[in-house]
Design an enzyme around this catalytic site. Structure first.
Site, mmCIF file in Angstrom:
data_model
loop_
_atom_site.group_PDB
_atom_site.id
_atom_site.type_symbol
_atom_site.label_atom_id
_atom_site.label_comp_id
_atom_site.label_asym_id
_atom_site.label_seq_id
_atom_site.Cartn_x
_atom_site.Cartn_y
_atom_site.Cartn_z
ATOM 1 N N ILE A 9 41.368 26.112 56.803
ATOM 2 C CA ILE A 9 42.726 25.589 56.568
ATOM 3 C C ILE A 9 42.927 25.132 55.118
ATOM 4 C CG2 ILE A 9 42.280 23.156 57.221
ATOM 5 C CD1 ILE A 9 45.071 23.423 58.767
ATOM 6 N N LEU A 78 39.837 31.936 59.773
ATOM 7 C CA LEU A 78 40.085 32.342 58.376
ATOM 8 C C LEU A 78 38.942 31.919 57.446
ATOM 9 C CD1 LEU A 78 43.872 31.377 58.060
ATOM 10 C CD2 LEU A 78 42.841 33.398 59.076
ATOM 11 N N GLN A 81 32.994 32.972 53.243
ATOM 12 C CA GLN A 81 32.676 33.094 51.819
ATOM 13 C C GLN A 81 33.476 34.328 51.432
ATOM 14 O OE1 GLN A 81 32.373 33.813 48.572
ATOM 15 N NE2 GLN A 81 30.799 35.321 49.100
ATOM 16 N N SER A 123 39.141 42.656 56.812
ATOM 17 C CA SER A 123 39.536 42.917 55.427
ATOM 18 C C SER A 123 39.525 44.410 55.077
ATOM 19 C CB SER A 123 38.545 42.190 54.504
ATOM 20 O OG SER A 123 38.615 42.701 53.199
ATOM 21 N N GLU A 125 38.339 45.437 52.518
ATOM 22 C CA GLU A 125 37.034 45.691 51.878
ATOM 23 C C GLU A 125 36.101 46.455 52.819
ATOM 24 O OE1 GLU A 125 35.493 44.852 48.612
ATOM 25 O OE2 GLU A 125 37.630 45.153 48.354
ATOM 26 N N TYR A 147 29.716 41.238 51.162
ATOM 27 C CA TYR A 147 30.916 40.672 51.804
ATOM 28 C C TYR A 147 31.543 41.689 52.753
ATOM 29 C CZ TYR A 147 35.841 39.359 52.318
ATOM 30 O OH TYR A 147 37.090 39.076 52.838
ATOM 31 N N LYS A 151 32.014 41.502 56.830
ATOM 32 C CA LYS A 151 33.323 41.605 57.503
ATOM 33 C C LYS A 151 33.303 42.698 58.575
ATOM 34 C CE LYS A 151 36.061 38.396 55.874
ATOM 35 N NZ LYS A 151 36.674 37.379 56.722
ATOM 36 N N ARG A 182 46.414 31.132 45.324
ATOM 37 C CA ARG A 182 45.205 31.948 45.280
ATOM 38 C C ARG A 182 44.139 31.250 44.439
ATOM 39 N NH1 ARG A 182 42.170 35.811 47.792
ATOM 40 N NH2 ARG A 182 42.732 37.913 47.152
HETATM 41 P P1 NDP Z 1 39.894 31.270 50.648
HETATM 42 O O1 NDP Z 1 38.633 31.548 49.912
HETATM 43 O O2 NDP Z 1 41.080 30.767 49.912
HETATM 44 O O3 NDP Z 1 39.568 30.218 51.824
HETATM 45 C C1 NDP Z 1 38.372 30.262 52.540
HETATM 46 C C2 NDP Z 1 38.324 29.055 53.463
HETATM 47 O O4 NDP Z 1 37.092 29.096 54.210
HETATM 48 C C3 NDP Z 1 38.349 27.702 52.742
HETATM 49 O O5 NDP Z 1 39.132 26.809 53.510
HETATM 50 C C4 NDP Z 1 36.864 27.277 52.816
HETATM 51 O O6 NDP Z 1 36.680 25.883 52.780
HETATM 52 C C5 NDP Z 1 36.491 27.812 54.182
HETATM 53 N N1 NDP Z 1 35.053 27.917 54.390
HETATM 54 C C6 NDP Z 1 34.182 28.623 53.643
HETATM 55 N N2 NDP Z 1 32.955 28.500 54.159
HETATM 56 C C7 NDP Z 1 33.043 27.698 55.252
HETATM 57 C C8 NDP Z 1 32.117 27.194 56.191
HETATM 58 N N3 NDP Z 1 30.818 27.474 56.119
HETATM 59 N N4 NDP Z 1 32.563 26.403 57.187
HETATM 60 C C9 NDP Z 1 33.872 26.084 57.272
HETATM 61 N N5 NDP Z 1 34.800 26.524 56.395
HETATM 62 C C10 NDP Z 1 34.387 27.317 55.392
HETATM 63 O O7 NDP Z 1 40.267 32.612 51.440
HETATM 64 P P2 NDP Z 1 41.707 33.216 51.810
HETATM 65 O O8 NDP Z 1 42.568 32.147 52.339
HETATM 66 O O9 NDP Z 1 42.152 34.087 50.718
HETATM 67 O O10 NDP Z 1 41.293 34.215 52.998
HETATM 68 C C11 NDP Z 1 41.247 33.793 54.355
HETATM 69 C C12 NDP Z 1 40.359 34.750 55.140
HETATM 70 O O11 NDP Z 1 40.902 36.056 55.095
HETATM 71 C C13 NDP Z 1 38.937 34.881 54.633
HETATM 72 O O12 NDP Z 1 38.108 35.091 55.767
HETATM 73 C C14 NDP Z 1 38.962 36.138 53.772
HETATM 74 O O13 NDP Z 1 37.684 36.713 53.713
HETATM 75 C C15 NDP Z 1 39.942 36.964 54.558
HETATM 76 N N6 NDP Z 1 40.708 37.948 53.812
HETATM 77 C C16 NDP Z 1 41.432 37.555 52.723
HETATM 78 C C17 NDP Z 1 42.223 38.444 52.063
HETATM 79 C C18 NDP Z 1 43.017 38.061 50.858
HETATM 80 O O14 NDP Z 1 43.468 38.966 50.147
HETATM 81 N N7 NDP Z 1 43.248 36.792 50.619
HETATM 82 C C19 NDP Z 1 42.332 39.861 52.520
HETATM 83 C C20 NDP Z 1 41.551 40.143 53.704
HETATM 84 C C21 NDP Z 1 40.780 39.211 54.321
HETATM 85 P P3 NDP Z 1 36.512 25.074 51.367
HETATM 86 O O15 NDP Z 1 37.918 24.797 50.936
HETATM 87 O O16 NDP Z 1 35.764 23.882 51.792
HETATM 88 O O17 NDP Z 1 35.771 25.971 50.426
HETATM 89 P P1 GDR Z 2 38.838 41.734 45.907
HETATM 90 O O1 GDR Z 2 39.648 40.743 44.950
HETATM 91 O O2 GDR Z 2 37.459 41.972 45.444
HETATM 92 O O3 GDR Z 2 39.725 42.927 46.117
HETATM 93 O O4 GDR Z 2 38.747 40.861 47.248
HETATM 94 P P2 GDR Z 2 39.446 40.325 43.411
HETATM 95 O O5 GDR Z 2 40.748 39.758 43.002
HETATM 96 O O6 GDR Z 2 38.231 39.494 43.219
HETATM 97 O O7 GDR Z 2 39.200 41.737 42.680
HETATM 98 C C1 GDR Z 2 40.162 42.760 42.666
HETATM 99 C C2 GDR Z 2 39.735 43.859 41.692
HETATM 100 O O8 GDR Z 2 39.867 43.395 40.349
HETATM 101 C C3 GDR Z 2 38.705 43.776 39.627
HETATM 102 N N1 GDR Z 2 38.498 42.871 38.482
HETATM 103 C C4 GDR Z 2 38.224 41.564 38.562
HETATM 104 N N2 GDR Z 2 38.105 40.746 39.647
HETATM 105 C C5 GDR Z 2 37.866 39.427 39.407
HETATM 106 N N3 GDR Z 2 37.780 38.586 40.460
HETATM 107 N N4 GDR Z 2 37.715 38.936 38.136
HETATM 108 C C6 GDR Z 2 37.797 39.727 37.039
HETATM 109 O O9 GDR Z 2 37.653 39.267 35.921
HETATM 110 C C7 GDR Z 2 38.096 41.105 37.262
HETATM 111 N N5 GDR Z 2 38.285 42.158 36.427
HETATM 112 C C8 GDR Z 2 38.538 43.212 37.182
HETATM 113 C C9 GDR Z 2 37.589 43.696 40.664
HETATM 114 O O10 GDR Z 2 36.426 44.382 40.222
HETATM 115 C C10 GDR Z 2 38.279 44.316 41.864
HETATM 116 O O11 GDR Z 2 38.227 45.708 41.791
HETATM 117 C C11 GDR Z 2 39.839 40.121 47.751
HETATM 118 C C12 GDR Z 2 39.298 38.890 48.477
HETATM 119 O O12 GDR Z 2 40.375 38.061 48.834
HETATM 120 C C13 GDR Z 2 38.566 39.292 49.738
HETATM 121 O O13 GDR Z 2 38.228 38.107 50.475
HETATM 122 C C14 GDR Z 2 39.473 40.167 50.579
HETATM 123 O O14 GDR Z 2 38.817 40.574 51.751
HETATM 124 C C15 GDR Z 2 39.923 41.369 49.774
HETATM 125 O O15 GDR Z 2 40.612 40.923 48.622
HETATM 126 C C16 GDR Z 2 40.868 42.257 50.571
#
Ligand code: NDP
Ligand code: GDR
Length: 322
Positions: A9, A78, A81, A123, A125, A147, A151, A182
């Site tokens: 959350i 949600l 890592q 995801s 990914e 990762y 997933k 983000r």
């Molecule tokens: P965030 O990284 O913003 O949030 C992750 C959350 O997980 C945080 O609240 C974190 O808590 C919590 N968390 C991590 N480890 C643990 C643990 N061991 N026990 C309890 N809580 C934990 O992710 P997003 O909101 O972007 O994404 C939500 C979910 O959707 C994730 O599972 C991600 O992999 C997945 N996802 C995201 C996408 C995206 O584009 N955003 C796309 C596809 C899938 P804390 O604040 O304490 O670190």
């Molecule tokens: P992603 O997101 O790996 O798609 O995973 P990220 O924004 O980290 O990377 C997207 C693309 O950008 C390229 N890239 C960089 N990425 C980061 N972080 N920093 C840089 O400086 C940089 N330069 C280039 C990356 O190589 C990559 O190709 C996200 C996460 O939210 C996952 O948890 C989720 O599952 C997927 O999106 C869908």
């Protein structure tokens, strides 16, 4: 009044989903892990309206306790890592959180109340080195990072608990979704934040990895509705959630600088920086969400251009005040 428990959350999606469910009149509970300093910034504005329960995906009894206390109708998993790059550096921990964490929470549901509906945050990914374009629910998985592999495990486990125990368990295969909330390490927010600071004279350069990868980027606020819709159908199922459009990191950089009126952005950007390159890259993702459109009536509302502008504007506003 329906009751929902959200793991993760405090993350980007958790905060938007909590807001969404509150508007639907849910009683919202959130799992938070113990940290030495509180990191509730994303939910500070709704904290009075939700109930936080301490627990960790690594700790089975804390998950059972959270389910006993919240008595949820729906659990949204949600927590993970979620940073792909870190998963090479901490592959075991990523597996524990992002893969086995799903088993722990599903086991708690199976034992305590298998009538609870379950959402798993899968995801794009999982598609990794894509075998088909655009990617849909039936596209073969070929994850490219620890990762992505974790997933895939969580995805199949969700499906397996549905088939084995008749649990209403759904998996949302969400493509990248972003917002002003983000995390700063993800590329979109890293860019919008740096561009805002560069335009205000607070930062000189932006160091990135490759500008070539393409992603199907949507707005997180739109995507959390799809999670809820999945759990509120007659039958559990899995859905791809995406915009159906993709753009390169370069295009994101270009539009962000354009939003602050900087044209010759190349002089501010260092590319192919070794710290930001990945051992295996995901080059090209684009989702086909026609199943979600047809069955859930869901589609993305925010365009790529609107998303970039929204993120740069939010960072400009917060950086001006600092
Ligand atoms: P965030 O990284 O913003 O949030 C992750 C959350 O997980 C945080 O609240 C974190 O808590 C919590 N968390 C991590 N480890 C643990 C643990 N061991 N026990 C309890 N809580 C934990 O992710 P997003 O909101 O972007 O994404 C939500 C979910 O959707 C994730 O599972 C991600 O992999 C997945 N996802 C995201 C996408 C995206 O584009 N955003 C796309 C596809 C899938 P804390 O604040 O304490 O670190
Ligand atoms: P992603 O997101 O790996 O798609 O995973 P990220 O924004 O980290 O990377 C997207 C693309 O950008 C390229 N890239 C960089 N990425 C980061 N972080 N920093 C840089 O400086 C940089 N330069 C280039 C990356 O190589 C990559 O190709 C996200 C996460 O939210 C996952 O948890 C989720 O599952 C997927 O999106 C869908």
């Amino acid at each position: 009044m329906k009751r929902a428990l959200i793991t993760g959350i405090t993350g980007q999606d958790g905060s938007y989903l909590a807001e969404f469910l509150l508007k639907k009149d849910y009683k919202v509970f959130g799992l938070t892990r113990r940290t030495s300093t509180v990191n509730n910034e994303r939910i500070a504005h709704i904290q009075e309206k939700i109930e936080l329960l301490q627990g960790d995906l690594l700790d089975q009894s804390s998950l059972s306790e959270a389910i006993l206390k919240s008595e949820p109708d729906e659990v949204y998993n949600l927590a993970a890592q979620s940073f792909v790059k870190t998963s090479w550096n901490q592959p075991v921990l990523t597996g524990e959180f992002t893969a086995l964490g799903v088993t722990r929470i599903l086991e708690a549901i199976r034992v305590l109340n298998p009538k609870i509906k379950f959402y798993q945050a899968s995801s794009s990914e999982m598609f990794g080195k894509v075998t088909e374009t655009p990617q849909k629910e039936t596209t073969r998985f070929h994850p490219r990072s620890p990762y992505g592999v974790a997933k895939v495990y969580g995805h199949y486990l969700t499906l397996n608990y549905r088939e084995s125990y008749d649990i209403f368990a759904c998996s949302g295969i969400l493509f990248n979704h972003e917002s002003p909330r983000r995390g700063l390490e993800f590329v979109t927010r890293k860019i919008s934040h740096a561009v805002a600071r560069i335009s205000l004279g607070k930062q000189k350069t932006l160091e990135l990895g490759s500008l070539d990868p393409k992603r199907d980027w949507g707005f997180a606020g739109d995507y959390v509705e799809a999670m809820w819709l999945m759990l509120n159908q007659n039958e559990p199922d899995d859905f791809v959630i995406a915009t159906g459009e993709n753009h390169s990191v370069r295009e994101f950089v270009n539009l962000s600088f354009e939003a602050v009126g900087i044209k010759n952005w190349e002089k501010y950007v260092v590319t192919d920086h070794p710290d930001h390159m990945r051992p295996a890259e995901v080059d090209y993702l684009i989702g086909d969400c026609s199943k979600a459109k047809k069955k859930l009536g869901w589609e993305a509302k925010t365009s790529f251009k609107e998303l970039v502008k929204m993120m740069v504007k939010a960072d400009l506003e917060s950086e001006k005040d600092r």
